[in-house]
Design a protein around this motif. Structure first.
Motif, short mmCIF file in Angstrom:
data_model
loop_
_atom_site.label_atom_id
_atom_site.label_comp_id
_atom_site.label_asym_id
_atom_site.label_seq_id
_atom_site.Cartn_x
_atom_site.Cartn_y
_atom_site.Cartn_z
N GLU A 60 0.85 -1.19 0.00
CA GLU A 60 0.00 0.00 0.00
C GLU A 60 0.88 1.24 0.00
O GLU A 60 1.86 1.32 0.74
N ASP A 61 0.53 2.21 -0.81
CA ASP A 61 1.30 3.44 -0.95
C ASP A 61 0.72 4.50 -0.04
O ASP A 61 -0.39 4.96 -0.24
N ASN A 62 1.46 4.89 1.01
CA ASN A 62 0.97 5.88 1.95
C ASN A 62 1.91 7.06 1.98
O ASN A 62 2.96 7.01 2.59
N ASP A 63 1.53 8.15 1.32
CA ASP A 63 2.37 9.34 1.25
C ASP A 63 1.92 10.41 2.22
O ASP A 63 2.39 11.54 2.17
N ASP A 64 1.00 10.09 3.13
CA ASP A 64 0.46 11.11 4.02
C ASP A 64 1.52 11.75 4.90
O ASP A 64 1.47 12.94 5.18
N ASP A 65 2.53 10.95 5.34
CA ASP A 65 3.49 11.48 6.29
C ASP A 65 4.40 12.54 5.69
O ASP A 65 4.76 13.50 6.36
N ASP A 66 4.79 12.45 4.43
CA ASP A 66 5.69 13.46 3.88
C ASP A 66 4.98 14.49 3.02
O ASP A 66 5.62 15.37 2.47
N ASP A 67 3.67 14.46 2.92
CA ASP A 67 2.94 15.46 2.16
C ASP A 67 2.17 16.42 3.06
O ASP A 67 1.31 17.14 2.60
N ASP A 68 2.47 16.43 4.35
CA ASP A 68 1.73 17.28 5.28
C ASP A 68 2.30 18.69 5.32
O ASP A 68 2.82 19.14 6.32
N ASP A 69 2.18 19.39 4.21
CA ASP A 69 2.63 20.77 4.17
C ASP A 69 1.42 21.69 4.26
O ASP A 69 1.11 22.44 3.36
N ASP A 70 0.72 21.61 5.41
CA ASP A 70 -0.51 22.37 5.60
C ASP A 70 -0.29 23.87 5.66
O ASP A 70 -1.24 24.63 5.55
N ASP A 71 0.94 24.32 5.84
CA ASP A 71 1.22 25.75 5.89
C ASP A 71 1.45 26.33 4.52
O ASP A 71 1.89 27.46 4.39
N ASN A 72 1.15 25.57 3.47
CA ASN A 72 1.36 26.03 2.11
C ASN A 72 0.45 27.22 1.82
O ASN A 72 -0.76 27.14 1.98
N PRO A 73 1.03 28.36 1.37
CA PRO A 73 0.20 29.53 1.09
C PRO A 73 -0.78 29.33 -0.05
O PRO A 73 -1.73 30.08 -0.18
N ASP A 74 -0.58 28.32 -0.90
CA ASP A 74 -1.51 28.06 -1.99
C ASP A 74 -2.90 27.70 -1.48
O ASP A 74 -3.89 27.86 -2.18
N ASP A 75 -3.01 27.19 -0.24
CA ASP A 75 -4.32 26.84 0.30
C ASP A 75 -5.20 28.07 0.48
O ASP A 75 -6.41 27.96 0.52
N ALA A 76 -4.59 29.24 0.60
CA ALA A 76 -5.37 30.45 0.76
C ALA A 76 -6.10 30.82 -0.52
O ALA A 76 -7.09 31.53 -0.51
N LYS A 77 -5.63 30.33 -1.66
CA LYS A 77 -6.26 30.62 -2.94
C LYS A 77 -7.44 29.68 -3.13
O LYS A 77 -7.37 28.50 -2.85
N GLU A 78 -8.53 30.22 -3.67
CA GLU A 78 -9.71 29.39 -3.90
C GLU A 78 -9.43 28.30 -4.94
O GLU A 78 -10.01 27.24 -4.90
N GLY A 79 -8.53 28.55 -5.89
CA GLY A 79 -8.23 27.60 -6.96
C GLY A 79 -7.29 26.50 -6.56
O GLY A 79 -6.93 25.68 -7.39
N ALA A 80 -6.89 26.44 -5.30
CA ALA A 80 -5.91 25.45 -4.86
C ALA A 80 -6.43 24.01 -4.96
O ALA A 80 -5.65 23.09 -4.87
N THR A 81 -7.73 23.83 -5.15
CA THR A 81 -8.27 22.47 -5.23
C THR A 81 -8.37 21.97 -6.68
O THR A 81 -8.77 20.85 -6.91
N THR A 82 -8.00 22.81 -7.65
CA THR A 82 -8.13 22.44 -9.06
C THR A 82 -6.77 22.15 -9.67
O THR A 82 -5.84 22.91 -9.52
N ILE A 83 -6.70 21.03 -10.38
CA ILE A 83 -5.48 20.61 -11.07
C ILE A 83 -5.62 20.90 -12.55
O ILE A 83 -6.68 20.67 -13.14
N PHE A 84 -4.56 21.41 -13.15
CA PHE A 84 -4.50 21.64 -14.59
C PHE A 84 -3.65 20.52 -15.19
O PHE A 84 -2.50 20.35 -14.81
N LEU A 85 -4.22 19.74 -16.09
CA LEU A 85 -3.52 18.65 -16.76
C LEU A 85 -3.30 19.04 -18.21
O LEU A 85 -4.25 19.45 -18.89
N LYS A 86 -2.07 18.90 -18.71
CA LYS A 86 -1.80 19.23 -20.11
C LYS A 86 -1.02 18.11 -20.76
O LYS A 86 -0.39 17.29 -20.09
N GLY A 87 -1.11 18.07 -22.09
CA GLY A 87 -0.46 17.00 -22.84
C GLY A 87 -1.35 15.78 -23.00
O GLY A 87 -0.88 14.70 -23.34
N LEU A 88 -2.65 15.96 -22.76
CA LEU A 88 -3.58 14.82 -22.86
C LEU A 88 -3.78 14.42 -24.33
O LEU A 88 -3.83 15.28 -25.20
N PRO A 89 -3.91 13.13 -24.60
CA PRO A 89 -4.15 12.68 -25.97
C PRO A 89 -5.54 13.07 -26.45
O PRO A 89 -6.45 13.29 -25.64
#
Length: 132
Positions: A1-30
């Motif tokens: 099982e892949d558990n990345d929760d322990d090293d991805d806990d950067d809750d102080d990231n200023p990007d969370d203050a932006k409303e768009g922080a929950t949206t991912i932009f994917l490019k290069g799609l076929p």
């Protein structure tokens, strides 16, 4: 099982203050990308992801996907984790790039140089795609 929760806990990231922080932009799609295939792939890459919305823009004349998409997830933390897992991965035999999408400011597009917003990642082994 892949558990990345322990090293991805950067809750102080200023990007969370932006409303768009929950949206991912994917490019290069076929061009054969469909919303259903993309939803299945997102959940396969990150099972805890809940897709709130997905936009797959298409060309008006042909109806064919334009090669990019916006995927809104349930939280900024999940979006950052998904971005890390998706960036440089293969989807339908194409290498794709993933990053956090930036919100439009009052109806205007924010002009930014996406290559200066984050450090350049190493090209995955076997990747021959050039993102412009």
């Amino acid at each position: 099982e892949d558990n990345d929760d322990d090293d991805d806990d950067d809750d102080d990231n200023p990007d969370d203050a932006k409303e768009g922080a929950t949206t991912i932009f994917l490019k290069g799609l076929p061009f054969q990308t469909t919303e259903e295939k993309l939803k299945e792939w997102v959940v396969q890459v990150l099972p805890q992801a809940k897709i709130m919305s997905l936009r797959l823009p298409v060309f008006k004349d042909s109806g064919r996907p334009r090669g990019f998409a916006y995927v809104e997830l349930q939280s900024g933390k999940i979006a950052r984790k998904a971005t890390k897992r998706m960036d440089g991965k293969k989807f339908l035999d194409r290498w794709i790039a993933a990053e956090i999408a930036f919100k439009k400011e009052e109806g205007k597009r924010v002009k930014t140089n996406m290559y200066l917003q984050r450090p350049l990642s190493k090209k995955p082994k076997g990747c021959k795609t050039v993102f412009i």
